[in-house]
Enzyme design. Structure first.
Site, PDB file in Angstrom:
ATOM      1  N   GLY A 156      -3.037   4.146  -4.292  1.00 45.62           N
ATOM      2  CA  GLY A 156      -3.225   3.991  -2.850  1.00 45.62           C
ATOM      3  C   GLY A 156      -2.509   5.085  -2.078  1.00 45.62           C
ATOM      4  N   TYR A 201      -4.985 -13.778   1.255  1.00 47.91           N
ATOM      5  CA  TYR A 201      -4.138 -12.612   0.953  1.00 47.91           C
ATOM      6  C   TYR A 201      -2.788 -12.987   0.344  1.00 47.91           C
ATOM      7  CZ  TYR A 201      -1.135  -8.593   2.352  1.00 47.91           C
ATOM      8  OH  TYR A 201      -0.235  -7.556   2.398  1.00 47.91           O
ATOM      9  N   LYS A 227      -0.111 -11.584  -3.003  1.00 55.06           N
ATOM     10  CA  LYS A 227       1.194 -10.924  -2.839  1.00 55.06           C
ATOM     11  C   LYS A 227       2.317 -11.763  -3.458  1.00 55.06           C
ATOM     12  CE  LYS A 227       0.030  -7.092  -0.841  1.00 55.06           C
ATOM     13  NZ  LYS A 227       0.261  -5.809  -1.526  1.00 55.06           N
ATOM     14  N   ILE A 270       2.556  -3.202   8.944  1.00 49.47           N
ATOM     15  CA  ILE A 270       2.687  -1.746   8.942  1.00 49.47           C
ATOM     16  C   ILE A 270       1.536  -1.198   9.790  1.00 49.47           C
ATOM     17  CG2 ILE A 270       2.963   0.304   7.514  1.00 49.47           C
ATOM     18  CD1 ILE A 270       3.248  -1.581   5.078  1.00 49.47           C
TER      19      ILE A 270
HETATM   20  N1  LIG Z   1      -0.570  -2.806   6.632  1.00 46.65           N
HETATM   21  C1  LIG Z   1       0.235  -3.863   6.592  1.00 46.65           C
HETATM   22  O1  LIG Z   1       0.462  -4.523   7.618  1.00 46.65           O
HETATM   23  C2  LIG Z   1       0.900  -4.250   5.323  1.00 46.65           C
HETATM   24  C3  LIG Z   1       0.478  -3.775   4.104  1.00 46.65           C
HETATM   25  N2  LIG Z   1       1.120  -4.154   2.953  1.00 46.65           N
HETATM   26  C4  LIG Z   1       0.677  -3.654   1.675  1.00 46.65           C
HETATM   27  O2  LIG Z   1       1.011  -2.281   1.584  1.00 46.65           O
HETATM   28  C5  LIG Z   1       0.036  -1.585   0.837  1.00 46.65           C
HETATM   29  C6  LIG Z   1      -0.517  -0.445   1.674  1.00 46.65           C
HETATM   30  O3  LIG Z   1      -1.045  -0.948   2.876  1.00 46.65           O
HETATM   31  P1  LIG Z   1      -1.753   0.034   3.913  1.00 46.65           P
HETATM   32  O4  LIG Z   1      -1.073   1.328   3.883  1.00 46.65           O
HETATM   33  O5  LIG Z   1      -1.894  -0.695   5.188  1.00 46.65           O
HETATM   34  O6  LIG Z   1      -3.197   0.153   3.267  1.00 46.65           O
HETATM   35  P2  LIG Z   1      -4.337   1.257   3.463  1.00 46.65           P
HETATM   36  O7  LIG Z   1      -5.622   0.511   3.512  1.00 46.65           O
HETATM   37  O8  LIG Z   1      -4.010   2.180   4.575  1.00 46.65           O
HETATM   38  O9  LIG Z   1      -4.294   2.061   2.109  1.00 46.65           O
HETATM   39  C7  LIG Z   1      -4.685   1.454   0.943  1.00 46.65           C
HETATM   40  C8  LIG Z   1      -4.750   2.499  -0.125  1.00 46.65           C
HETATM   41  O10 LIG Z   1      -5.106   1.884  -1.345  1.00 46.65           O
HETATM   42  C9  LIG Z   1      -6.281   2.486  -1.867  1.00 46.65           C
HETATM   43  N3  LIG Z   1      -7.018   1.465  -2.570  1.00 46.65           N
HETATM   44  C10 LIG Z   1      -7.441   0.282  -2.088  1.00 46.65           C
HETATM   45  N4  LIG Z   1      -8.096  -0.412  -3.035  1.00 46.65           N
HETATM   46  C11 LIG Z   1      -8.080   0.359  -4.147  1.00 46.65           C
HETATM   47  C12 LIG Z   1      -8.597   0.195  -5.443  1.00 46.65           C
HETATM   48  N5  LIG Z   1      -9.292  -0.885  -5.795  1.00 46.65           N
HETATM   49  N6  LIG Z   1      -8.402   1.175  -6.353  1.00 46.65           N
HETATM   50  C13 LIG Z   1      -7.721   2.286  -6.011  1.00 46.65           C
HETATM   51  N7  LIG Z   1      -7.216   2.486  -4.796  1.00 46.65           N
HETATM   52  C14 LIG Z   1      -7.394   1.541  -3.871  1.00 46.65           C
HETATM   53  C15 LIG Z   1      -6.987   3.052  -0.635  1.00 46.65           C
HETATM   54  O11 LIG Z   1      -7.875   4.103  -0.910  1.00 46.65           O
HETATM   55  P3  LIG Z   1      -9.451   3.848  -1.185  1.00 46.65           P
HETATM   56  O12 LIG Z   1      -9.902   2.819  -0.178  1.00 46.65           O
HETATM   57  O13 LIG Z   1     -10.076   5.193  -1.019  1.00 46.65           O
HETATM   58  O14 LIG Z   1      -9.541   3.357  -2.585  1.00 46.65           O
HETATM   59  C16 LIG Z   1      -5.796   3.559   0.141  1.00 46.65           C
HETATM   60  O15 LIG Z   1      -5.351   4.776  -0.384  1.00 46.65           O
HETATM   61  C17 LIG Z   1      -1.010  -2.628   0.452  1.00 46.65           C
HETATM   62  O16 LIG Z   1      -0.726  -3.112  -0.831  1.00 46.65           O
HETATM   63  C18 LIG Z   1      -0.814  -3.712   1.480  1.00 46.65           C
HETATM   64  O17 LIG Z   1      -1.216  -4.977   1.012  1.00 46.65           O
HETATM   65  C19 LIG Z   1       2.199  -4.984   2.982  1.00 46.65           C
HETATM   66  C20 LIG Z   1       2.655  -5.479   4.151  1.00 46.65           C
HETATM   67  C21 LIG Z   1       2.021  -5.181   5.413  1.00 46.65           C
HETATM   68  C1  LIG Z   2      13.973 -16.210  13.401  1.00 45.93           C
HETATM   69  C2  LIG Z   2      13.193 -16.151  12.139  1.00 45.93           C
HETATM   70  C3  LIG Z   2      11.734 -16.249  12.326  1.00 45.93           C
HETATM   71  C4  LIG Z   2      11.020 -16.159  11.000  1.00 45.93           C
HETATM   72  C5  LIG Z   2       9.568 -16.328  11.246  1.00 45.93           C
HETATM   73  C6  LIG Z   2       8.738 -15.764  10.167  1.00 45.93           C
HETATM   74  C7  LIG Z   2       7.466 -15.253  10.808  1.00 45.93           C
HETATM   75  C8  LIG Z   2       6.592 -14.689   9.790  1.00 45.93           C
HETATM   76  C9  LIG Z   2       5.822 -13.529  10.342  1.00 45.93           C
HETATM   77  C10 LIG Z   2       4.867 -13.125   9.315  1.00 45.93           C
HETATM   78  C11 LIG Z   2       4.507 -11.716   9.425  1.00 45.93           C
HETATM   79  C12 LIG Z   2       3.437 -11.466   8.419  1.00 45.93           C
HETATM   80  C13 LIG Z   2       3.397 -10.060   8.033  1.00 45.93           C
HETATM   81  C14 LIG Z   2       2.362  -9.875   6.976  1.00 45.93           C
HETATM   82  C15 LIG Z   2       1.982  -8.457   6.912  1.00 45.93           C
HETATM   83  C16 LIG Z   2       0.929  -8.200   5.904  1.00 45.93           C
HETATM   84  O1  LIG Z   2       1.170  -8.224   4.735  1.00 45.93           O
HETATM   85  C17 LIG Z   2      -0.437  -7.946   6.375  1.00 45.93           C
HETATM   86  N1  LIG Z   2      -0.505  -7.422   7.675  1.00 45.93           N
HETATM   87  C18 LIG Z   2      -1.187  -7.160   5.356  1.00 45.93           C
HETATM   88  O2  LIG Z   2      -1.883  -6.077   5.798  1.00 45.93           O
END
Ligand SMILES: NC(=O)C1=CN([C@@H]2O[C@H](COP(=O)(O)OP(=O)(O)OC[C@H]3O[C@@H](n4cnc5c(N)ncnc54)[C@H](OP(=O)(O)O)[C@@H]3O)[C@@H](O)[C@H]2O)C=CC1
Ligand SMILES: CCCCCCCCCCCCCCCC(=O)[C@@H](N)CO
Length: 397
Positions: A80, A238, A242, A279
């Protein structure tokens, strides 16, 4: 000049911590603590003539020996790595000496990402970069990726495998198309499990010839989320994927002791997980298009962060040697409250400390959870069962 078994001038050692660590951990020659202490003047400032290129971030890389030591780049495979957090991780590690291999499905995006990663390289003439096109939800593709990396790296396996690939489909359980449950497990859990397994098998298959430049440890890094520990309404397709990653990390981290015992001369294998809340990536914008309004309301407690900040904090936590790294306060809170059997992984005293803090956090979450459940119930009363606001066009009820 006296050189020890790690190829470091003996006089360069920080006598205080290094020998203290040796005293208490003599049986664990590959402990990451062995490298040196954070402030060690000898290692923090390597002699210029021994350097093959400008060595940025020297101090921090010494601590964990993750990404490189003077004159030796480590190979980091980032799944990714073409977008979002994975791309930021790749850029920041390129700025810390590492050779980078990125994996994703979209070939054009991969090429663009490589250009963007190379911009950050500190030793442009020496550092190497590579992109591999693969869908990691296929176990055969994961094996192929690992073979390709070994070939590209002159027969040697990568030193670090960071699994960032994933996606989110945040919808209410009742409204989720059945195929999404499978797709989410494949995208987040299996995409990481397959490549982590391929890496482990490669490390076990290819012996590391004795050399001072060998890594002291090899690392599998998984990317979890706040919802690995504490889920909220609207994340049911989801969050199990995770949570499964967290469990996988726990399981593998138990098994690697077997290999450490059986192959004491090989670099130890460490398993880490970084946990992030929202993020600010393009995918986050996209997931918000399908996310229920009630979920967004609950998420208001979370201050989202840029991918740059999440990558930076993850790297700092990893360099400190943590196995579980939370990249924001809220995630730290729910993580500490849910450590259970994971606590012991940072050592006994750290585990005990975490347990005490965790007890307090669990009490706090009792209150938080009650409050959030009331928000959801009240939402249903006011807006109906769709999870969306009345009059939003998505509200069926
Ligand atoms: N954004 C958020 O709010 C949060 C994200 N995360 C986790 O962090 C990680 C990154 O998130 P984020 O940067 O937002 O994601 P993005 O969608 O921006 O990036 C995902 C990356 O993974 C690649 N990818 C997805 N599926 C596959 C696959 N099957 N095989 C190979 N490559 C793959 C994509 O490329 P391509 O599509 O070209 O394959 C891309 O490079 C993820 O695991 C996400 O669950 C965790 C917490 C919060
Ligand atoms: C005072 C203490 C309060 C605690 C409350 C807890 C609240 C939880 C907030 C949950 C945030 C969820 C983020 C998930 C992000 C994510 O993985 C996706 N966006 C994937 O892309």
């Amino acid at each position: 000049m006296e050189v020890d078994e790690e190829g470091v001038k003996t006089g360069d050692r920080c006598s205080r911590l290094y020998y203290l660590v040796k005293l208490f951990r003599p049986s664990n020659p590959y402990s990451s603590l062995r490298t040196c202490c954070f402030r060690c003047p000898g290692l923090a400032k390597p002699k210029p003539k021994r350097q093959r290129f400008e060595y940025a971030g020297a101090q921090s890389t010494q601590v964990g020996d993750h990404w490189g030591i003077p004159g030796v780049c480590r190979v980091v495979l980032i799944t990714g790595g073409s977008r979002g957090m994975g791309l930021e991780v790749a850029r920041q590690l390129a700025g810390r000496n590492a050779y980078i291999v990125i994996v994703a499905r979209d070939a054009k995006r991969l090429e663009e990402a490589l250009v963007c990663i190379k911009e950050k390289a500190v030793g442009r003439r020496f550092q190497r970069f590579h992109a591999i096109n693969a869908d990691l939800t296929d176990p055969n593709a994961a094996q192929r990726v690992m073979r390709e990396v070994v070939e590209w790296n002159g027969g040697k396996p990568p030193d670090v495998v960071w699994c960032c690939a994933g996606s989110a489909h945040p919808t209410l359980f009742a409204d989720t198309p059945a195929e999404e449950f499978k797709a989410q497990m494949e995208s987040n859990y299996l995409s990481a499990a397959y490549i982590a397994q391929a890496a482990l098998q490669t490390w076990l298959r290819i012996p590391t010839p004795p050399s001072p430049s060998n890594p002291k440890a090899r690392h599998i890094i998984l990317t979890g989320s706040t919802v690995s520990f504490y889920s909220i309404a609207g994340y049911s397709p989801y969050s199990p994927s995770k949570a499964a990653l967290r469990s996988l990390a726990d399981s593998i981290s138990r098994e690697v002791h077997l290999y450490a015992g059986a192959n004491p001369k090989e670099p130890e294998i460490k398993v880490h997980t970084v946990f992030a809340a929202s993020i600010l990536t393009d995918s986050y914008e996209r997931e918000n298009l399908i996310k229920a309004d009630v979920t967004k309301k609950l998420e208001e407690a979370d201050k989202s962060q840029t991918a740059e900040a999440v990558a930076r904090k993850s790297i700092v936590g990893l360099e400190r040697g943590y196995e579980f790294v939370a990249t924001d306060f809220l995630t730290k809170l729910v993580m500490t409250a849910n450590m259970g059997g994971s606590s012991g992984r940072g050592g006994f005293w750290r585990g005990l400390g975490l347990w005490v803090v965790g007890c307090v956090m669990s009490l706090l979450l009792l209150v938080v959870r009650g409050g959030q459940d009331r928000v959801v119930r009240n939402w249903g009363r006011v807006h109906g069962a769709s999870g969306f606001k009345k009059g939003s066009g998505r509200n069926a009820g």
